[in-house]
Write a protein that holds these residues in place. Structure first.
Motif, PDB file in Angstrom:
ATOM      1  N   ILE A 235      82.538  39.080  64.300  1.00 32.23           N
ATOM      2  CA  ILE A 235      82.030  37.750  63.594  1.00 32.23           C
ATOM      3  C   ILE A 235      82.767  36.572  64.205  1.00 32.23           C
ATOM      4  CG2 ILE A 235      81.480  36.844  61.444  1.00 32.23           C
ATOM      5  CD1 ILE A 235      79.888  39.206  61.464  1.00 32.23           C
ATOM      6  N   PHE A 236      81.696  35.623  64.339  1.00 24.34           N
ATOM      7  CA  PHE A 236      82.251  34.460  65.032  1.00 24.34           C
ATOM      8  C   PHE A 236      81.935  32.927  64.109  1.00 24.34           C
ATOM      9  CE2 PHE A 236      81.729  37.277  68.582  1.00 24.34           C
ATOM     10  CZ  PHE A 236      82.994  37.100  69.102  1.00 24.34           C
ATOM     11  N   LEU A 237      82.629  32.140  64.109  1.00 26.88           N
ATOM     12  CA  LEU A 237      82.233  31.033  63.256  1.00 26.88           C
ATOM     13  C   LEU A 237      81.611  29.709  64.141  1.00 26.88           C
ATOM     14  CD1 LEU A 237      82.287  29.901  60.247  1.00 26.88           C
ATOM     15  CD2 LEU A 237      84.306  28.895  60.617  1.00 26.88           C
ATOM     16  N   GLY A 238      80.519  29.493  64.174  1.00 27.86           N
ATOM     17  CA  GLY A 238      79.871  28.344  64.875  1.00 27.86           C
ATOM     18  C   GLY A 238      80.033  26.932  63.794  1.00 27.86           C
ATOM     19  N   GLU A 239      79.414  26.096  64.370  1.00 29.56           N
ATOM     20  CA  GLU A 239      79.366  24.661  63.489  1.00 29.56           C
ATOM     21  C   GLU A 239      78.889  24.889  62.032  1.00 29.56           C
ATOM     22  OE1 GLU A 239      80.049  20.430  63.608  1.00 29.56           O
ATOM     23  OE2 GLU A 239      80.719  22.105  64.824  1.00 29.56           O
ATOM     24  N   ASN A 240      77.829  25.413  62.132  1.00 33.66           N
ATOM     25  CA  ASN A 240      77.209  25.342  60.577  1.00 33.66           C
ATOM     26  C   ASN A 240      76.688  26.906  60.193  1.00 33.66           C
ATOM     27  OD1 ASN A 240      77.201  22.684  59.662  1.00 33.66           O
ATOM     28  ND2 ASN A 240      76.140  22.512  61.461  1.00 33.66           N
ATOM     29  N   SER A 241      76.952  27.810  61.136  1.00 29.01           N
ATOM     30  CA  SER A 241      76.414  29.304  61.160  1.00 29.01           C
ATOM     31  C   SER A 241      77.365  30.233  61.397  1.00 29.01           C
ATOM     32  CB  SER A 241      75.171  29.355  61.833  1.00 29.01           C
ATOM     33  OG  SER A 241      74.055  28.529  61.579  1.00 29.01           O
ATOM     34  N   HIS A 242      77.144  31.541  60.833  1.00 30.59           N
ATOM     35  CA  HIS A 242      78.104  32.449  61.207  1.00 30.59           C
ATOM     36  C   HIS A 242      77.429  33.248  62.380  1.00 30.59           C
ATOM     37  CE1 HIS A 242      79.942  32.041  57.162  1.00 30.59           C
ATOM     38  NE2 HIS A 242      80.912  32.745  57.938  1.00 30.59           N
ATOM     39  N   TRP A 243      78.138  33.755  63.327  1.00 35.65           N
ATOM     40  CA  TRP A 243      77.566  34.404  64.462  1.00 35.65           C
ATOM     41  C   TRP A 243      78.252  35.874  64.548  1.00 35.65           C
ATOM     42  CZ3 TRP A 243      73.906  32.093  67.785  1.00 35.65           C
ATOM     43  CH2 TRP A 243      73.609  30.715  67.563  1.00 35.65           C
ATOM     44  N   ARG A 244      77.484  36.741  65.042  1.00 39.99           N
ATOM     45  CA  ARG A 244      77.925  38.082  65.191  1.00 39.99           C
ATOM     46  C   ARG A 244      77.359  38.737  66.461  1.00 39.99           C
ATOM     47  NH1 ARG A 244      74.051  42.972  62.345  1.00 39.99           N
ATOM     48  NH2 ARG A 244      72.025  41.558  62.369  1.00 39.99           N
ATOM     49  N   GLN A 245      78.365  39.457  67.238  1.00 41.07           N
ATOM     50  CA  GLN A 245      78.165  40.160  68.545  1.00 41.07           C
ATOM     51  C   GLN A 245      77.140  41.062  68.356  1.00 41.07           C
ATOM     52  OE1 GLN A 245      81.511  42.286  70.050  1.00 41.07           O
ATOM     53  NE2 GLN A 245      80.593  42.063  72.315  1.00 41.07           N
ATOM     54  N   ILE A 246      76.168  41.046  69.160  1.00 45.76           N
ATOM     55  CA  ILE A 246      75.062  42.190  69.381  1.00 45.76           C
ATOM     56  C   ILE A 246      74.903  42.611  70.715  1.00 45.76           C
ATOM     57  CG2 ILE A 246      73.779  41.078  67.483  1.00 45.76           C
ATOM     58  CD1 ILE A 246      72.117  39.609  69.512  1.00 45.76           C
ATOM     59  N   ASP A 247      74.148  43.930  70.945  1.00 47.51           N
ATOM     60  CA  ASP A 247      74.147  44.387  71.940  1.00 47.51           C
ATOM     61  C   ASP A 247      72.673  44.452  72.678  1.00 47.51           C
ATOM     62  OD1 ASP A 247      73.483  46.596  70.387  1.00 47.51           O
ATOM     63  OD2 ASP A 247      74.915  47.827  70.943  1.00 47.51           O
ATOM     64  N   GLN A 248      71.699  43.894  71.778  1.00 48.82           N
ATOM     65  CA  GLN A 248      70.375  44.169  72.029  1.00 48.82           C
ATOM     66  C   GLN A 248      69.795  42.732  71.842  1.00 48.82           C
ATOM     67  OE1 GLN A 248      68.094  47.666  70.911  1.00 48.82           O
ATOM     68  NE2 GLN A 248      70.132  48.414  70.179  1.00 48.82           N
ATOM     69  N   THR A 249      68.762  42.492  72.507  1.00 49.56           N
ATOM     70  CA  THR A 249      67.744  41.152  72.308  1.00 49.56           C
ATOM     71  C   THR A 249      66.422  41.515  72.888  1.00 49.56           C
ATOM     72  OG1 THR A 249      68.415  39.966  74.495  1.00 49.56           O
ATOM     73  CG2 THR A 249      69.894  39.610  72.532  1.00 49.56           C
ATOM     74  N   LEU A 250      65.480  40.583  72.552  1.00 51.29           N
ATOM     75  CA  LEU A 250      64.360  40.569  73.392  1.00 51.29           C
ATOM     76  C   LEU A 250      64.622  39.397  74.554  1.00 51.29           C
ATOM     77  CD1 LEU A 250      61.584  40.690  70.433  1.00 51.29           C
ATOM     78  CD2 LEU A 250      62.998  42.694  71.768  1.00 51.29           C
ATOM     79  N   CYS A 251      63.584  39.077  75.053  1.00 49.81           N
ATOM     80  CA  CYS A 251      63.696  38.075  76.057  1.00 49.81           C
ATOM     81  C   CYS A 251      63.566  36.516  75.833  1.00 49.81           C
ATOM     82  CB  CYS A 251      62.527  38.334  77.201  1.00 49.81           C
ATOM     83  SG  CYS A 251      62.427  40.100  77.750  1.00 49.81           S
ATOM     84  N   THR A 252      64.231  36.287  74.568  1.00 48.92           N
ATOM     85  CA  THR A 252      64.455  34.853  74.418  1.00 48.92           C
ATOM     86  C   THR A 252      65.969  34.873  74.074  1.00 48.92           C
ATOM     87  OG1 THR A 252      62.468  34.271  73.308  1.00 48.92           O
ATOM     88  CG2 THR A 252      64.199  33.110  72.483  1.00 48.92           C
ATOM     89  N   PHE A 253      66.687  33.959  74.947  1.00 49.37           N
ATOM     90  CA  PHE A 253      68.229  34.132  74.888  1.00 49.37           C
ATOM     91  C   PHE A 253      68.489  32.689  75.695  1.00 49.37           C
ATOM     92  CE2 PHE A 253      67.051  36.811  78.291  1.00 49.37           C
ATOM     93  CZ  PHE A 253      67.750  36.106  79.479  1.00 49.37           C
ATOM     94  N   LEU A 254      69.670  32.154  75.370  1.00 52.95           N
ATOM     95  CA  LEU A 254      70.260  31.046  76.196  1.00 52.95           C
ATOM     96  C   LEU A 254      71.512  31.625  76.798  1.00 52.95           C
ATOM     97  CD1 LEU A 254      71.158  27.593  74.901  1.00 52.95           C
ATOM     98  CD2 LEU A 254      73.107  28.989  75.834  1.00 52.95           C
ATOM     99  N   THR A 255      71.744  31.162  78.123  1.00 58.25           N
ATOM    100  CA  THR A 255      72.823  31.701  78.821  1.00 58.25           C
ATOM    101  C   THR A 255      73.218  30.465  79.859  1.00 58.25           C
ATOM    102  OG1 THR A 255      74.247  33.492  79.750  1.00 58.25           O
ATOM    103  CG2 THR A 255      71.867  32.937  80.333  1.00 58.25           C
TER     104      THR A 255
END
Length: 363
Positions: free
Chosen positions: A272-292
């Motif tokens: 679990i990570f803390l962003g500016e206004n959201s919590h984020w979690r590590q994942i190992d799967q996505t579809l084809c919408t992502f930022l990098t």
């Protein structure tokens, strides 16, 4: 007796005025030293909090406002400051559109049962709102929207062009070079089935997007499908989080803006990570919408384009293999919702007001 009483009242009033004067002098002294202290805090980059009224005197803000500075510091109370060592220079958004196909691999209707054109327009409108919001925060970051379209008709694309012209955002529209990329696709997929024409166009569009990012982008790229409607703060939150996490782990990462329902069908361990206004979690799967970043794209180039030349099962398997080596995170709750069929585990994010998000981005 009256005179004596009057003298006492006069003496008392004089005493009270004297006390008030002393308090005023002490208050002025306190104010003077406070001002000096606040100036010193500004010089050395410290932040102080007035717990009585939740004001932040060093930055003239309150606790309801962001106290992070893009490219310089990330501050989340009460954890303090993270110095930004990985500044975002630019963001290119590559939106893949195809308004002639309602659903790529399903015959079911989407939630709200509208034509595909309506989902594409609302996706674009939500992106424009989110970019304009981010531009007011990330003032030194360059933003551009690219659209790579396949098979949408002239009327549909005219509407898209008009929406972009009103946006005050740098943009560019190009057509998919289907023949160039489709001839590189193997005819049979991993299940030994013939690859459909719709899938070929999808794979070709992803391929052209990747080539585009490698040739045209300077820093970050956000690859987006045309049925993802975004919250207004989604882009800024992703950029804040990318800078913060990349600075903490000292390497670039992948940011997915969507909290997919299928992620809750598993019991995998996560971080679990803390962003500016959201919590984020590590994942190992996505579809084809992502930022990098362009750096990540170049580092794993062969894996990325393998997804465009051979239909894996699942389709995004090459991405999942990349996530074994690179950190990929998604927000809780979602910052962008995949508006597909209501029963799809790859669609509507949980604990989000889908109807409100849909109506806020009406075309």
């Amino acid at each position: 007796t009256r005179k004596c009483f009057g003298d006492k009242i006069g003496s008392l009033m004089q005493s009270m005025r004297l006390r008030n004067k002393m308090r005023e002098i002490k208050s002025n002294k306190k104010s003077f030293f406070t001002k000096i202290f606040i100036k010193l805090c500004r010089v050395f980059g410290f932040e102080i909090i007035d717990q009585a009224n939740f004001n932040l005197p060093a930055t003239n803000k309150n606790l309801n406002q962001s106290i992070s500075i893009p490219g310089e510091r990330s501050m989340v109370l009460p954890l303090g400051k993270v110095s930004i060592t990985r500044r975002v220079k630019s963001l290119d958004i590559i939106l893949r559109t195809c308004m002639s196909v309602n659903m790529l691999t399903q015959s079911k209707k989407r939630i709200f049962e509208m034509d595909k054109e309506e989902y594409t327009k609302r996706t674009l409108i939500s992106l424009i709102k989110s970019v304009n919001y981010a531009k007011n925060v990330f003032k030194n970051t360059r933003f551009k929207i690219f659209i790579i379209d396949h098979n949408s008709n002239e009327s549909q694309m005219s509407k898209i062009e008009n929406i972009l012209k009103k946006s005050n955002i740098d943009h560019e529209i190009t057509n998919l070079q289907l023949e160039r990329f489709s001839k590189q696709i193997r005819k049979l997929n991993e299940e030994n089935k013939v690859v459909t024409q719709n899938q070929k166009s999808n794979m070709s569009n992803i391929h052209q997007s990747l080539v585009f990012s490698k040739e045209r982008s300077e820093d970050l790229i956000y690859f987006v499908e045309d049925d993802y409607i975004h919250e207004k703060n989604s882009i800024s939150e992703m950029l804040f989080t990318f800078e913060r996490i990349a600075s903490l782990i000292n390497q670039d990462c992948i940011v997915c803006p969507t909290d997919y329902p299928y992620l809750y069908a598993q019991t995998n361990e996560t971080k679990i990570f803390l962003g500016e206004n959201s919590h984020w979690r590590q994942i190992d799967q996505t579809l084809c919408t992502f930022l990098t970043s362009k750096k990540i794209i170049e580092k794993h180039w062969e894996k990325f384009i393998s997804m465009c030349k051979f239909e894996h099962y699942p389709f995004e398997k090459p991405l999942h293999n990349i996530y074994k080596k690179e950190l990929c995170i998604s927000p809780i709750p979602s910052l962008s919702v995949h508006f597909t069929n209501i029963n799809s585990i790859y669609g509507l994010s949980p604990n989000v007001d889908w109807k409100k998000l849909w109506e806020e981005n009406e075309s």
